[in-house]
Design a protein around this motif. Sequence first.
Motif, PDB file in Angstrom:
ATOM      1  N   GLU A 179      39.415  45.539  36.361  1.00  0.00           N
ATOM      2  CA  GLU A 179      40.851  45.403  36.071  1.00  0.00           C
ATOM      3  C   GLU A 179      41.363  46.666  35.392  1.00  0.00           C
ATOM      4  OE1 GLU A 179      41.575  41.901  33.784  1.00  0.00           O
ATOM      5  OE2 GLU A 179      43.701  42.314  33.477  1.00  0.00           O
ATOM      6  N   ASP A 241      45.369  38.878  38.705  1.00  0.00           N
ATOM      7  CA  ASP A 241      45.668  38.203  37.450  1.00  0.00           C
ATOM      8  C   ASP A 241      47.178  38.047  37.494  1.00  0.00           C
ATOM      9  OD1 ASP A 241      43.216  37.938  36.281  1.00  0.00           O
ATOM     10  OD2 ASP A 241      43.557  39.356  34.645  1.00  0.00           O
ATOM     11  N   ASP A 286      46.621  34.814  34.692  1.00  0.00           N
ATOM     12  CA  ASP A 286      46.214  35.333  33.373  1.00  0.00           C
ATOM     13  C   ASP A 286      47.461  35.266  32.505  1.00  0.00           C
ATOM     14  OD1 ASP A 286      45.338  36.590  31.125  1.00  0.00           O
ATOM     15  OD2 ASP A 286      45.067  38.557  32.046  1.00  0.00           O
TER      16      ASP A 286
HETATM   17 MN    MN Z   1      44.463  40.356  33.038  1.00  0.00          MN
END
Ligand code: MN
Length: 388
Positions: A179, A241, A286
């Motif tokens: 990420e 996310d 997320d």
């Molecule tokens: Mn994230």
Amino acid sequence: MPDHTMVRAALRAQRIETPSWAYGNSGTRFKVFAQEGVPRDPFEKIADAAQVHAFTGVAPIVSLHIPWDRVEDYAELAEHARNHGVRIGAINANVFQDDDYMLGSVTNPDARVRRKAIDHLLACVDVLDATGSRDVKLWFSDGTNYPGQGDIATRQGHLGEALAEVYARLGADQRILLEYKLFEPAFYMTDVPDWGTAYAHCLKLGPKAVVCVDTGHHAPGTNIEFIVAFLLREGRLGAFDFNSRFYADDDLMVGAADPFQLFRIMHEVVRGGGLDPAVGVNFMLDQCHNIEPRIPGQIRSVTNVQEATAKALLVDAEALADAQRAGDVLGANAVLMDAYNTDVRPLLKELREEQGLAPDPVAAYHASGHGDRIRAERVGGTPAGWGA
Ligand code: MN
Ligand code: PSV
């Protein structure tokens, strides 16, 4: 025209993963407004996630964050999830909340701290083994606050070494989701600031390393759908996310701030074949719900993703391609906008009813009395919180 049988099949097959940390208390650095009925441990977080699945039918997977969700026996937690009709998904490694990590984790100038961080990442792969999960998600808060504070190139070298060690530890069916994030908590330079850096590291590592696109992690105005189209085409779009941003990493409900952007992203996903489970794109949320009730907040987020997906599936791909080939600028744009402007809520309601679900999942959740039950039952103990 899109084939409606296929549209319905794709919507029925879509899976969305919810994050364990969305169910605990969260806030900003100014204040955490505690809610009632908050889970006290990972078992209760999973029970909450199971509610989101029970009312939407498409969210049977829960991501964990380690050490926030540390338990003695991860196989037992996985069994508990199965008993609630869900399973454990991505394991998020947390190398950002220990005092040792003030100057970085895997890029720290101190070899001892780098070792400690890598050991934690390896321990997260052990958790994958225990839960049967496929993905370990790596996000590094590493970076510097001031020019000259650290050597950018040296830190890239340390990062590459750490990633290589984790990659070597992966089982045949396991993956690294790498990420990226533009800034915060580091404000001058971040060691994995963008998709290009993440992609370059993944290429070096091998096919089991793929990029996670957190929709909140870009500069204002970034064309996220371009990133999605590029990574998907290269076989390196591993996950989303999902969340919404107005300003920075706001972590608001996905589809709340800019539903049109979410549609454009999902259009590229559909166009690039990314809805096919075999392609391996993990659709995760997320998010943190700082002021709204959390379980309905997650339910709403899941249905927002479904709505964007349904609209993207309704794009008349043939008409779009024809208009594009013909250089029909307005016509091509109109094809896309027609799909975006379609009210897909009746279709989604119908699909839910076909599966024996209530047409309005948020209303059904409220009517179920579950919220009152957990408020009454979960008294005592320490409510879970972001960072605890
Ligand atoms: Mn994230
Ligand atoms: C960082 O901002 C991030 O997006 C990473 O995915 C973390 O693991 C998560 O947020 C924690 O909420």
